[in-house]
Write a protein that holds these residues in place. Structure first.
Motif, short mmCIF file in Angstrom:
data_model
loop_
_atom_site.label_atom_id
_atom_site.label_comp_id
_atom_site.label_asym_id
_atom_site.label_seq_id
_atom_site.Cartn_x
_atom_site.Cartn_y
_atom_site.Cartn_z
N SER A 1 0.84 -1.20 0.00
CA SER A 1 0.00 0.00 0.00
C SER A 1 0.87 1.25 0.00
O SER A 1 1.92 1.30 0.65
CB SER A 1 -0.91 0.01 1.23
OG SER A 1 -1.59 1.25 1.33
N ALA A 2 0.44 2.25 -0.75
CA ALA A 2 1.18 3.51 -0.80
C ALA A 2 1.19 4.20 0.56
O ALA A 2 2.00 5.09 0.81
CB ALA A 2 0.59 4.44 -1.85
N VAL A 3 0.29 3.79 1.43
CA VAL A 3 0.22 4.34 2.78
C VAL A 3 0.49 3.19 3.75
O VAL A 3 -0.42 2.48 4.17
CB VAL A 3 -1.16 4.97 3.07
CG1 VAL A 3 -1.17 5.62 4.45
CG2 VAL A 3 -1.51 5.99 2.00
N SER A 4 1.75 2.97 4.07
CA SER A 4 2.13 1.85 4.92
C SER A 4 3.43 2.16 5.63
O SER A 4 4.01 3.23 5.46
CB SER A 4 2.28 0.57 4.09
OG SER A 4 3.47 0.62 3.31
N GLU A 5 3.92 1.18 6.43
CA GLU A 5 5.18 1.39 7.13
C GLU A 5 6.38 1.34 6.19
O GLU A 5 7.49 1.70 6.57
CB GLU A 5 5.35 0.34 8.24
CG GLU A 5 5.60 -1.08 7.76
CD GLU A 5 4.32 -1.83 7.41
OE1 GLU A 5 4.41 -3.01 7.04
OE2 GLU A 5 3.24 -1.21 7.53
N LYS A 6 6.16 0.90 4.94
CA LYS A 6 7.25 0.81 3.97
C LYS A 6 7.18 1.89 2.89
O LYS A 6 7.98 1.87 1.96
CB LYS A 6 7.25 -0.57 3.30
CG LYS A 6 7.57 -1.72 4.24
CD LYS A 6 7.61 -3.03 3.46
CE LYS A 6 7.96 -4.20 4.37
NZ LYS A 6 8.00 -5.48 3.60
N SER A 7 6.23 2.80 3.01
CA SER A 7 6.06 3.80 1.96
C SER A 7 5.46 5.07 2.54
O SER A 7 4.95 5.08 3.66
CB SER A 7 5.17 3.26 0.84
OG SER A 7 3.92 2.85 1.37
N ALA A 8 5.54 6.14 1.76
CA ALA A 8 4.98 7.42 2.20
C ALA A 8 4.59 8.23 0.97
O ALA A 8 5.14 8.04 -0.12
CB ALA A 8 5.99 8.19 3.05
N VAL B 1 -9.50 9.71 -10.78
CA VAL B 1 -8.68 10.11 -9.64
C VAL B 1 -8.98 9.17 -8.48
O VAL B 1 -10.15 8.94 -8.15
CB VAL B 1 -8.97 11.57 -9.23
CG1 VAL B 1 -8.18 11.95 -7.98
CG2 VAL B 1 -8.62 12.52 -10.38
N VAL B 2 -7.94 8.62 -7.87
CA VAL B 2 -8.13 7.67 -6.78
C VAL B 2 -7.37 8.14 -5.54
O VAL B 2 -6.40 8.89 -5.63
CB VAL B 2 -7.65 6.25 -7.17
CG1 VAL B 2 -8.56 5.67 -8.24
CG2 VAL B 2 -6.21 6.27 -7.65
N ASP B 3 -7.83 7.68 -4.39
CA ASP B 3 -7.20 8.04 -3.13
C ASP B 3 -5.92 7.24 -2.94
O ASP B 3 -5.79 6.11 -3.43
CB ASP B 3 -8.17 7.74 -1.98
CG ASP B 3 -7.64 8.24 -0.64
OD1 ASP B 3 -7.74 9.46 -0.39
OD2 ASP B 3 -7.11 7.42 0.12
N ALA B 4 -4.97 7.81 -2.21
CA ALA B 4 -3.69 7.14 -1.97
C ALA B 4 -3.89 5.78 -1.32
O ALA B 4 -3.14 4.83 -1.58
CB ALA B 4 -2.79 8.01 -1.10
N ALA B 5 -4.90 5.66 -0.46
CA ALA B 5 -5.15 4.40 0.24
C ALA B 5 -5.56 3.29 -0.71
O ALA B 5 -5.47 2.10 -0.36
CB ALA B 5 -6.22 4.61 1.30
N LEU C 1 2.84 1.97 -9.93
CA LEU C 1 1.67 2.10 -9.08
C LEU C 1 0.49 1.41 -9.75
O LEU C 1 0.35 1.43 -10.98
CB LEU C 1 1.34 3.58 -8.85
CG LEU C 1 2.44 4.44 -8.23
CD1 LEU C 1 2.02 5.91 -8.22
CD2 LEU C 1 2.75 3.98 -6.82
N ALA C 2 -0.39 0.82 -8.94
CA ALA C 2 -1.55 0.13 -9.49
C ALA C 2 -2.68 0.10 -8.47
O ALA C 2 -2.45 0.20 -7.25
CB ALA C 2 -1.18 -1.30 -9.90
N THR C 3 -3.90 -0.05 -8.97
CA THR C 3 -5.06 -0.25 -8.10
C THR C 3 -5.16 -1.73 -7.75
O THR C 3 -4.42 -2.56 -8.28
CB THR C 3 -6.35 0.20 -8.81
OG1 THR C 3 -6.55 -0.64 -9.96
CG2 THR C 3 -6.27 1.65 -9.24
#
Length: 232
Positions: A53-60, A74-78, A138-140
């Motif tokens: 996930s783009a929002v995780s302990e391994k990414s920002a 347009v999609v949310d970062a989560a 990046l992907a959904t």
């Protein structure tokens, strides 16, 4: 390791507050003669694509960054995953040849996007020493490709990036990616407590990221000068 990655992600994201999406050829890249091009034999031997996930302990994600699917939604970062795929040996060799040619070009077709006033792209022996190569995209959840306009950061265990290699005194790891026009961009890297984080500016599709061993001191924090990157 999660805490260590959080620390390096926090440091590398501090830089991106002042980053722009464009870079120009930089005289802060030291003009050097590459003695040999060395590509790690560990590249292409193990590993599989991983999605985080783009929002995780391994990414920002830099605040204000937007994400758009290939269909224009347009999609949310989560809802976005960072997909890392290890390169094949052939892909790594192709990247190595391209980077060596960029370094050798008369105007050094490498952009310095790191904030460093002077950057070397060879190791202590004068070699272009490539220790890792991967594709980052990046992907959904459904697998649709996503473009980002802003900046994302990803963290890894330093040992995974080095792949068995070691850093000599006075050496560090630098990350670069190749743009569609063939030029290369050196991106911010922070190393601390056995973890390494990189920041990638806006991109429309998956990018090839090459990690090299280079002369210099590992950065555990981003220099203030990085707010004016790319250096020209």
């Amino acid at each position: 390791m999660k805490r260590k990655m959080a620390i390096v992600l926090s440091a590398v994201m501090a830089l991106t507050m002042g980053m722009t999406a464009m870079a120009a050829p930089s005289p802060s890249i030291q003009k050097e003669t590459v003695q040999q091009v060395v590509v790690s034999s560990s590249i292409g031997t193990t590993g599989a694509a991983q999605a985080t996930s783009a929002v995780s302990e391994k990414s920002a994600v830099l605040p204000g960054t937007t994400f758009t699917t290939a269909s224009g939604q347009v999609v949310d970062a989560a809802a976005v995953a960072i997909v890392t795929s290890p390169a094949t040996a052939e892909q790594a060799q192709t990247a190595a040849a391209s980077l060596a040619a960029a370094i050798a070009s008369a105007d050094v077709k490498v952009m310095n996007f790191t904030g460093l006033a002077a950057m070397s792209l060879t190791d202590a022996s004068g070699n272009l020493n490539i220790v890792n190569n991967m594709t980052i995209g990046l992907a959904t959840a459904s697998g649709e490709a996503v473009a980002q306009n802003g900046s994302i950061s990803a963290a890894f265990a330093l040992s995974d990036i080095l792949g068995g290699a070691t850093l000599a005194e006075g050496e560090t790891v630098q990350a670069l990616y190749q743009r569609a026009d063939g030029t290369w961009v050196a991106v911010p890297v922070v190393i601390a407590n056995g973890a390494i984080a990189i920041a990638l500016p806006a991109f429309g599709g998956a990018v090839n990221v090459t990690f090299i061993v280079a002369k210099g001191a590992p950065m555990s924090a981003i220099p203030a000068a990085a707010a004016t990157s790319p250096r020209t």
